[in-house]
Structure formats: structure tokens, C-alpha cells
Design a protein around this motif. Structure first.
Motif, PDB file in Angstrom:
ATOM      1  N   ASN A 172       0.821  -1.206   0.000  1.00 26.25           N
ATOM      2  CA  ASN A 172       0.000   0.000   0.000  1.00 26.25           C
ATOM      3  C   ASN A 172       0.861   1.265   0.000  1.00 26.25           C
ATOM      4  O   ASN A 172       0.533   2.255  -0.636  1.00 26.25           O
ATOM      5  CB  ASN A 172      -0.944  -0.008   1.203  1.00 26.25           C
ATOM      6  CG  ASN A 172      -2.019   1.032   1.083  1.00 26.25           C
ATOM      7  OD1 ASN A 172      -2.612   1.187   0.020  1.00 26.25           O
ATOM      8  ND2 ASN A 172      -2.263   1.751   2.160  1.00 26.25           N
ATOM      9  N   GLN A 207       2.281   1.881  -3.564  1.00 32.27           N
ATOM     10  CA  GLN A 207       1.314   1.848  -4.670  1.00 32.27           C
ATOM     11  C   GLN A 207       1.376   3.115  -5.524  1.00 32.27           C
ATOM     12  O   GLN A 207       1.502   3.043  -6.738  1.00 32.27           O
ATOM     13  CB  GLN A 207      -0.097   1.658  -4.138  1.00 32.27           C
ATOM     14  CG  GLN A 207      -1.153   1.737  -5.223  1.00 32.27           C
ATOM     15  CD  GLN A 207      -2.559   1.692  -4.661  1.00 32.27           C
ATOM     16  OE1 GLN A 207      -2.753   1.480  -3.484  1.00 32.27           O
ATOM     17  NE2 GLN A 207      -3.529   1.915  -5.521  1.00 32.27           N
ATOM     18  N   ASN A 208       1.292   4.270  -4.904  1.00 35.83           N
ATOM     19  CA  ASN A 208       1.304   5.516  -5.673  1.00 35.83           C
ATOM     20  C   ASN A 208       2.657   5.774  -6.329  1.00 35.83           C
ATOM     21  O   ASN A 208       2.723   6.422  -7.371  1.00 35.83           O
ATOM     22  CB  ASN A 208       0.900   6.699  -4.808  1.00 35.83           C
ATOM     23  CG  ASN A 208      -0.583   6.667  -4.491  1.00 35.83           C
ATOM     24  OD1 ASN A 208      -1.348   5.993  -5.167  1.00 35.83           O
ATOM     25  ND2 ASN A 208      -0.980   7.385  -3.464  1.00 35.83           N
ATOM     26  N   ASN A 224      -0.611   9.058 -10.067  1.00 38.94           N
ATOM     27  CA  ASN A 224      -1.980   9.503  -9.794  1.00 38.94           C
ATOM     28  C   ASN A 224      -3.006   8.750 -10.631  1.00 38.94           C
ATOM     29  O   ASN A 224      -4.129   9.194 -10.774  1.00 38.94           O
ATOM     30  CB  ASN A 224      -2.103  11.008 -10.070  1.00 38.94           C
ATOM     31  CG  ASN A 224      -1.287  11.796  -9.075  1.00 38.94           C
ATOM     32  OD1 ASN A 224      -1.164  11.384  -7.928  1.00 38.94           O
ATOM     33  ND2 ASN A 224      -0.714  12.900  -9.514  1.00 38.94           N
ATOM     34  N   ASP A 225      -2.620   7.644 -11.185  1.00 34.01           N
ATOM     35  CA  ASP A 225      -3.477   6.883 -12.081  1.00 34.01           C
ATOM     36  C   ASP A 225      -4.324   5.895 -11.281  1.00 34.01           C
ATOM     37  O   ASP A 225      -3.801   5.035 -10.587  1.00 34.01           O
ATOM     38  CB  ASP A 225      -2.587   6.135 -13.075  1.00 34.01           C
ATOM     39  CG  ASP A 225      -3.386   5.453 -14.167  1.00 34.01           C
ATOM     40  OD1 ASP A 225      -4.616   5.401 -14.072  1.00 34.01           O
ATOM     41  OD2 ASP A 225      -2.752   4.976 -15.118  1.00 34.01           O
ATOM     42  N   ASN A 226      -5.633   5.999 -11.369  1.00 27.35           N
ATOM     43  CA  ASN A 226      -6.536   5.065 -10.694  1.00 27.35           C
ATOM     44  C   ASN A 226      -7.237   4.160 -11.691  1.00 27.35           C
ATOM     45  O   ASN A 226      -8.209   3.493 -11.351  1.00 27.35           O
ATOM     46  CB  ASN A 226      -7.588   5.826  -9.872  1.00 27.35           C
ATOM     47  CG  ASN A 226      -6.966   6.481  -8.664  1.00 27.35           C
ATOM     48  OD1 ASN A 226      -6.045   5.942  -8.069  1.00 27.35           O
ATOM     49  ND2 ASN A 226      -7.461   7.645  -8.305  1.00 27.35           N
ATOM     50  N   SER A 227      -6.741   4.123 -12.914  1.00 26.22           N
ATOM     51  CA  SER A 227      -7.408   3.321 -13.940  1.00 26.22           C
ATOM     52  C   SER A 227      -7.084   1.846 -13.759  1.00 26.22           C
ATOM     53  O   SER A 227      -6.050   1.475 -13.203  1.00 26.22           O
ATOM     54  CB  SER A 227      -6.981   3.774 -15.336  1.00 26.22           C
ATOM     55  OG  SER A 227      -5.637   3.416 -15.585  1.00 26.22           O
ATOM     56  N   GLY A 250      -3.198   0.002 -13.147  1.00 26.75           N
ATOM     57  CA  GLY A 250      -2.881  -1.008 -12.137  1.00 26.75           C
ATOM     58  C   GLY A 250      -2.411  -2.312 -12.754  1.00 26.75           C
ATOM     59  O   GLY A 250      -1.441  -2.921 -12.294  1.00 26.75           O
TER      60      GLY A 250
END
Length: 185
Positions: A54, A57-58, A63-66, A70
Motif C-alpha cells: 500500500n 502503490q502511488n 496519480n493513475d486510478n485506472s 494497475g
């Protein structure tokens, strides 16, 4: 909305570089943390390993949450791991650098206190571990080694071979049955 699942918010090359750098950093970090982090996990060790994913992760996907971002980051991590394993396969020095070397903890029933301290393994922990391998006391252990992956390898003293050798010596001292029959005739 479904369209946003597949639109990467960061350039793929950026994501690949981030993934590889984070991967190499974590391999290095876990290497210097010691073998214990892999096999002899206590509650704190387990929590740290779970939170590492966790935490970084970033750093991997930005800043990609697609969904695509991932999946791409995960694929790069798997490929990086495979490449490192492949490149190190024929290069023992590289395996030693990234994975480490075995550490001897017990030799012929004697604890190596220096190595136990280095691996942060207490006397009670090593005794419990050798009992799980079938030893009842330290004298039963010829060799105990913590492998680079954290597994404990225990070689027990060969009691059966010792007993068979004693029996052979006893048989040598006994008169042979053929000689006994010859004396009776």
C-alpha cells in the motif's frame, strides 16, 4: 465511466520506470532486512510486509486510478522479477547479491551465537525450530542452516548409522556360528 477504466493517467514508460525502481528498491530493502522477513514472520513483520504494498502503490502507478494503470504496473513487476531471476540464473555472484547466502546456526550440536545474533534468532526460537524437525536436543543436530529464502534446513545426527556401526563391532567380537559348529564336531 467504463471508458475511464482503460485510460491511463500517466505515460506507460513513466509507469514502467516507476515499477522497476520500486521493485529493485524493495528487493534491496528486504535483502538488508534479513532472512527472517521471509520465513520467520512475527506479527509485526507480517504487518510491515502487508503495508509495503500500500505504501509504494502511488510510487508505482502515480496519480493513475485506472484499471489499465494497475494492471500495467502489476505486469511490469512480474516481468522485472522474471528478468532478474533469469539474469541471475547463470551468475552465482548476482544471486548472492540479491538473495544472500546460507547462514549456519548450529554445527555438531553447538550454537553459533554470532550468526544467531546477526539473524535476530533467539536460542528459544532455534530450539523450537529444531524440535519441529524431530530433534529433542541440540546434540541431535549435525547442522542447522537458515537459507537465503528464510527456510531452516536441519540435518539430524545419524543415529541409525551409529547403532549399525556398534552392532557391527559387537558381531566382530562374537565367535562366528560356523566356527562354533566346527568345534562341536
Amino acid at each position: 465511466m467504463a471508458h475511464d477504466l482503460f485510460i491511463a493517467g500517466e505515460p506507460l514508460l513513466d509507469k514502467a520506470i516507476r515499477s522497476v525502481v520500486v521493485y529493485l528498491f524493495l528487493v534491496f530493502l528486504l535483502r538488508i532486512a534479513g532472512k527472517r522477513e521471509f520465513a520467520q514472520l512475527n506479527n509485526g513483520d507480517l504487518v510491515v510486509l502487508l503495508l509495503l504494498s500500500n505504501t509504494v502503490q502511488n510510487a508505482i502507478i502515480g496519480n493513475d486510478n485506472s484499471l489499465w494503470g494497475g494492471l500495467f504496473g502489476a505486469a511490469v513487476l512480474v516481468v522485472a522479477n522474471r528478468l532478474l531471476t533469469r539474469v541471475g540464473y547463470d551468475r552465482p555472484w548476482m544471486t548472492r547479491v540479491f538473495e544472500g547466502t546460507p547462514t549456519t546456526l548450529i554445527t555438531h550440536g553447538r550454537l553459533n551465537q554470532r550468526n544467531l545474533r546477526h539473524e535476530l534468532i533467539t536460542r528459544e526460537q532455534i530450539l523450537a525450530a529444531v524440535r519441529r524437525q524431530g530433534a529433542t536436543k541440540l546434540g541431535d543436530v549435525d547442522l542447522a542452516v537458515v537459507e537465503p529464502n528464510g527456510a531452516l534446513t536441519v540435518e539430524l545426527h545419524d543415529r541409525i548409522g551409529e547403532v549399525l556401526e556398534r552392532l557391527r563391532r559387537i558381531e566382530e567380537r562374537l565367535p562366528s556360528s560356523g566356527q562354533e559348529e566346527g568345534r562341536r564336531k
